[in-house]
Design a protein around this motif. Structure first.
Motif, mmCIF file in Angstrom:
data_model
loop_
_atom_site.group_PDB
_atom_site.id
_atom_site.type_symbol
_atom_site.label_atom_id
_atom_site.label_comp_id
_atom_site.label_asym_id
_atom_site.label_seq_id
_atom_site.Cartn_x
_atom_site.Cartn_y
_atom_site.Cartn_z
ATOM 1 N N THR A 111 0.843 -1.199 0.000
ATOM 2 C CA THR A 111 0.000 0.000 0.000
ATOM 3 C C THR A 111 0.875 1.245 0.000
ATOM 4 N N ALA A 112 0.506 2.205 -0.821
ATOM 5 C CA ALA A 112 1.195 3.498 -0.861
ATOM 6 C C ALA A 112 0.162 4.602 -0.718
ATOM 7 N N THR A 113 0.571 5.706 -0.118
ATOM 8 C CA THR A 113 -0.328 6.849 0.053
ATOM 9 C C THR A 113 0.192 8.024 -0.750
ATOM 10 N N ILE A 114 -0.740 8.747 -1.355
ATOM 11 C CA ILE A 114 -0.388 9.949 -2.112
ATOM 12 C C ILE A 114 -1.219 11.107 -1.572
ATOM 13 N N GLU A 115 -0.663 12.296 -1.598
ATOM 14 C CA GLU A 115 -1.356 13.491 -1.114
ATOM 15 C C GLU A 115 -1.614 14.428 -2.277
#
Length: 438
Positions: A111-115
């Protein structure tokens, strides 16, 4: 889908073949076939773009003019690694999404998070529009792409509410200082202000003889006068007209936004004066109805209720407006109607039902004054300017007639330019409070 790299590679190899090989067509066909097969293999080895799980988190509110960062979590549910370009797209009025797209390299189950940073350009609810995912093969020659729109059940919905900017809060310290003078909380006390008894003090030359307390003077054997304080726990009702006239623009701002800004300043001031503040936004139907609450929660409730308000292209039903006001405020209150001094809307809509309202409440009609009329009325350069000036003068004359008609009905009128409109409304409230007319 074929990436831009494939035609670029074909052109490059084709140009080299034509330059160096005497009979290039057979070789060129072989090269083209090889590149197409490589692209197809690359596409087949790309992870499926649809096999991802998306989740959102972050703020749901931001003040207009400020920025907020919304987080999107992307989980690779495929059995192979994913090299993806992800774009989190929002409606245009949410402001330019920065960055435009995000490059991700995800192993299976990772899982990766982007803003995505948003700076809304308009007040109201700004929803996420869609998420586009482009999954590249290991050679970057082809990709798979999917787009999840906000209507899809598997796409996480998110709405960022842009709250009113409340520019007029810069006037609040000045108005509070004047309120303290009126309220007797500083050394300088306005004599004779208010109608509620506060205390007794010795008579001094210049005091109003009507304030002398004869019984108290007899007991003390010297003259004493009554001191009055402004009324507390009075009711203030802000009524915002959201009909067609509220869509008119003064400069670069709609009339409705100016009314919201002035209503917020008035509410903040009245709550500090311990008055109860209600809000009603109405045209042919009621769009917002906020009842009084504590000082701590009043402004957040008002801001949240007014944020999604938009002008409606209908003629305001002032009969409904008066009926709603009379139903909400059964005791005498200060009713501030934010509208426009349009002769048609006021003459045909408001004036016939105004006596019912004035007989029960103190009424203020607040409207933004368009200074462009003065500029147009002063133009005298040529024939075209004279026609424009005549039309502007006619508009100004109608404006004066409307103001005079409202005044004859006992209505207090505030008609100030955009930059001082909120301050003028607050000043009218303080004037009425100081005179004991609330």
């Amino acid at each position: 889908m074929i990436s831009w790299r494939v035609p670029a590679l074909v052109l490059l190899l084709g140009a080299a073949t034509v330059w160096w090989v005497p009979s290039p067509w057979l070789v060129l066909a072989a090269i083209l076939g090889f590149v197409v097969l490589a692209g197809a293999a690359d596409w087949a080895m790309a992870a499926p773009a649809g096999e991802v799980t998306l989740r959102r988190s972050g703020p749901t509110q931001v003040r207009l003019g400020e920025s907020a960062a919304v987080t999107l979590s992307v989980t690779n549910d495929a059995v192979r690694p994913m090299r993806a370009l992800v774009r989190d797209a929002w409606v245009p009025s949410a402001g330019p999404a920065e960055p435009y797209a995000h490059q991700l390299d995800l192993d299976p189950g990772e899982t990766a998070t982007i803003e995505t940073t948003l700076t809304p350009t308009r007040r109201g609810d700004r929803p996420a529009s869609r998420v586009s995912i482009r999954s590249y093969g290991p050679f970057g020659l082809a990709f798979r792409q999917t787009t999840r729109r906000r209507s899809d059940a598997i796409t996480p919905p998110w709405t960022l509410r842009a709250l009113p900017e409340f520019r007029s809060r810069r006037f609040l310290p000045e108005k509070l200082s004047r309120l303290r003078v009126i309220d007797g909380q500083v050394v300088t006390r306005g004599r004779g202000q208010g109608t509620e008894f506060d205390s007794l003090r010795d008579y001094v030359i210049g005091d109003d003889p009507r304030s002398i307390d004869w019984r108290g003077s007899a007991r003390r054997e010297h003259m004493v006068v009554k001191q009055w304080r402004p009324e507390r726990d009075r009711r203030v009702l802000c009524v915002i007209d959201t009909g067609r006239t509220s869509a008119g623009r003064i400069g670069d701002q709609p009339r409705l936004d100016a009314a919201i800004d002035a209503a917020l300043l008035l509410a903040a001031l009245a709550s500090h004066a311990d008055d109860r503040v209600d809000l009603l936004a109405v045209d042919t139907e009621t769009h917002a109805n906020v009842s009084s609450s504590s000082k701590r929660t009043l402004l957040p409730k008002l801001v949240d209720a007014m944020a999604p308000l938009q002008p409606t292209l209908v003629e305001t039903d002032f009969g409904r407006v008066v009926a709603e006001v009379l139903a909400i405020e059964r005791k005498r209150a200060l009713v501030v109607l934010f509208t426009t001094l349009d002769p048609g809307a006021i003459g045909e809509g408001l004036l016939p039902v105004l006596p019912k309202l004035v007989s029960r409440h103190t009424v203020v009609v607040a409207a933004v004054y368009d200074t462009a009329l003065d500029v147009l009325a002063g133009a005298r350069a040529g024939a075209a300017d004279l026609h424009t000036a005549a039309a502007a003068e006619r508009g100004l004359a109608e404006l004066r007639r409307v103001r005079a008609a409202l005044t004859r009905h006992g209505v207090h009128v505030v008609n100030a330019p955009m930059e001082s409109f909120a301050s003028a409304v607050a000043d009218k409230y303080l004037d009425l409070k100081a005179a004991g007319k609330l």
